[in-house]
Design a protein around this motif. Structure first.
Motif, PDB file in Angstrom:
ATOM      1  N   PHE A  35       0.841  -1.184   0.000  1.00  0.00           N
ATOM      2  CA  PHE A  35       0.000   0.000   0.000  1.00  0.00           C
ATOM      3  C   PHE A  35       0.881   1.241   0.000  1.00  0.00           C
ATOM      4  O   PHE A  35       1.984   1.240   0.540  1.00  0.00           O
ATOM      5  N   GLN A  37       0.539   5.170   1.352  1.00  0.00           N
ATOM      6  CA  GLN A  37      -0.261   6.154   2.076  1.00  0.00           C
ATOM      7  C   GLN A  37       0.217   7.522   1.646  1.00  0.00           C
ATOM      8  O   GLN A  37       1.382   7.884   1.868  1.00  0.00           O
ATOM      9  N   ARG A  40      -2.286  12.877   2.182  1.00  0.00           N
ATOM     10  CA  ARG A  40      -3.606  13.129   2.781  1.00  0.00           C
ATOM     11  C   ARG A  40      -3.996  11.988   3.738  1.00  0.00           C
ATOM     12  O   ARG A  40      -5.072  12.017   4.311  1.00  0.00           O
ATOM     13  N   GLY A  41      -3.142  10.989   3.841  1.00  0.00           N
ATOM     14  CA  GLY A  41      -3.429   9.872   4.731  1.00  0.00           C
ATOM     15  C   GLY A  41      -4.195   8.737   4.089  1.00  0.00           C
ATOM     16  O   GLY A  41      -4.495   7.744   4.748  1.00  0.00           O
ATOM     17  N   ARG A  42      -4.514   8.887   2.811  1.00  0.00           N
ATOM     18  CA  ARG A  42      -5.296   7.858   2.136  1.00  0.00           C
ATOM     19  C   ARG A  42      -4.429   6.639   1.828  1.00  0.00           C
ATOM     20  O   ARG A  42      -3.321   6.767   1.342  1.00  0.00           O
ATOM     21  N   LEU A  43      -4.960   5.448   2.102  1.00  0.00           N
ATOM     22  CA  LEU A  43      -4.256   4.196   1.801  1.00  0.00           C
ATOM     23  C   LEU A  43      -4.672   3.704   0.419  1.00  0.00           C
ATOM     24  O   LEU A  43      -5.849   3.481   0.176  1.00  0.00           O
ATOM     25  N   THR A  45      -4.176   0.789  -2.460  1.00  0.00           N
ATOM     26  CA  THR A  45      -3.674  -0.561  -2.716  1.00  0.00           C
ATOM     27  C   THR A  45      -2.820  -0.554  -3.976  1.00  0.00           C
ATOM     28  O   THR A  45      -3.272  -0.119  -5.031  1.00  0.00           O
ATOM     29  N   PHE A  86       3.481   0.630   2.934  1.00  0.00           N
ATOM     30  CA  PHE A  86       3.288  -0.471   3.874  1.00  0.00           C
ATOM     31  C   PHE A  86       3.189  -1.790   3.117  1.00  0.00           C
ATOM     32  O   PHE A  86       2.538  -1.870   2.074  1.00  0.00           O
TER      33      PHE A  86
ATOM     34  N   GLU B   1     -12.345   0.070  -9.122  1.00  0.00           N
ATOM     35  CA  GLU B   1     -11.842  -0.337  -7.828  1.00  0.00           C
ATOM     36  C   GLU B   1     -12.947  -0.239  -6.783  1.00  0.00           C
ATOM     37  O   GLU B   1     -13.925   0.447  -6.948  1.00  0.00           O
ATOM     38  N   PHE B  90      -9.146   3.424  10.184  1.00  0.00           N
ATOM     39  CA  PHE B  90      -9.401   3.001   8.803  1.00  0.00           C
ATOM     40  C   PHE B  90     -10.369   1.826   8.791  1.00  0.00           C
ATOM     41  O   PHE B  90     -10.229   0.879   9.558  1.00  0.00           O
ATOM     42  N   PHE B 109      -9.300  -0.067   1.296  1.00  0.00           N
ATOM     43  CA  PHE B 109      -9.424   0.805   2.457  1.00  0.00           C
ATOM     44  C   PHE B 109     -10.240   2.054   2.169  1.00  0.00           C
ATOM     45  O   PHE B 109     -10.215   2.596   1.054  1.00  0.00           O
ATOM     46  N   GLY B 110     -10.927   2.518   3.193  1.00  0.00           N
ATOM     47  CA  GLY B 110     -11.577   3.817   3.160  1.00  0.00           C
ATOM     48  C   GLY B 110     -10.553   4.917   3.381  1.00  0.00           C
ATOM     49  O   GLY B 110      -9.372   4.653   3.608  1.00  0.00           O
ATOM     50  N   PRO B 111     -10.997   6.168   3.363  1.00  0.00           N
ATOM     51  CA  PRO B 111     -10.076   7.302   3.450  1.00  0.00           C
ATOM     52  C   PRO B 111      -9.572   7.598   4.857  1.00  0.00           C
ATOM     53  O   PRO B 111      -8.642   8.381   5.027  1.00  0.00           O
ATOM     54  N   ARG B 114     -10.064  10.849  11.341  1.00  0.00           N
ATOM     55  CA  ARG B 114      -9.203  11.359  12.407  1.00  0.00           C
ATOM     56  C   ARG B 114     -10.061  11.646  13.632  1.00  0.00           C
ATOM     57  O   ARG B 114     -10.989  12.446  13.568  1.00  0.00           O
TER      58      ARG B 114
END
Lengths: 108, 118
Positions: A35, A37, A40-43, A45, A86, B1, B90, B109-111, B114
């Motif tokens: 993955f 990241q 913006r913190g978005r994961l 794939t 990751f 996706e 997440f 995964f979702g965004p 926080r």
């Protein structure tokens, strides 16, 4: 030790450089995912592998279940490749286990 | 996706308050997961579900409950929030992915959400 060891913890690259990340597993894993990241913190794939090698654009990943490792290779690094990468490996006993990540910084 | 959405994206809560984090997926995946991500710990599994009506404890379930009322929705509930639960959460869905040849252990995964507990 950790079920999934990811190295290096951090990596600095200039644009256009090639480099690799590695995950070592303490036990036999059925599959691995990689993955990214983003800032913006978005994961996101990148790859799923049960064996062998996959390529997608400038990224290539290999998984060797017998030797207990997986690699992610970045070719011709671009600024947008910056982020934390990751690996996550799966087996039936432990489920999906994540490494601690590699922070990749690409500089112009 | 696969499409996984989470709400809220940001939340500030007070200690002792109740917090509910929601997750929705439109992929018809059987499995759904809740993780938290903290520096030095990577991603850790809190709860997961095999389908509607099912919830299972993950690696760090203490202080959290989960609810899976339908195939599409999976909620994480903090009945009495504490500052130690400040984190990024997440949600993920997973299942057979015939398009990429993936298997039950492929997750999308979702965004992220926080959460700050004061």
């Amino acid at each position: 030790g950790m079920p999934v060891e990811q190295n290096p913890p951090a990596l600095s690259l200039y644009e256009g450089a090639d480099s690799g990340l590695r995950c070592n597993f303490s036990t036999t894993m059925k599959s691995v995912q990689w993955f990214q990241q983003n800032h913006r913190g978005r994961l996101i794939t990148l790859f799923y592998l049960a064996q062998g090698t996959k390529e997608n654009g400038r990224l290539k990943s290999t998984f060797n279940s017998k030797e207990r490792y997986s690699t992610l290779h970045i070719k011709d690094a671009q600024l947008e490749d910056s982020g934390t990468y990751f690996c996550a490996a799966y087996n039936y006993a432990q489920g999906l286990t994540f490494g601690l990540g590699t922070r990749v910084s690409v500089f112009p | 996706e696969a499409a996984v959405t989470q709400s809220p994206r940001n939340k500030v809560a007070v200690t002792g308050g109740k917090v509910t984090l929601s997750c929705n997926q439109t992929n018809n995946h059987n499995n759904m997961y809740w993780y938290r991500q903290d520096t030095g710990h990577g991603l850790r599994l809190i709860h997961y579900s095999y389908g509607a009506g099912s919830t299972e404890k993950g690696d760090i379930p203490d202080g959290y409950k989960a609810s899976r009322p339908s195939q599409e929705n999976f909620s994480l509930i903090l009945e009495l929030a504490t500052p130690s639960q400040t984190s990024v959460y997440f949600c993920a869905s997973g299942g057979l992915d015939r398009g990429t040849g993936g298997a039950q252990d492929t997750q999308y995964f979702g965004p992220g959400t926080r959460l700050l507990v004061l």
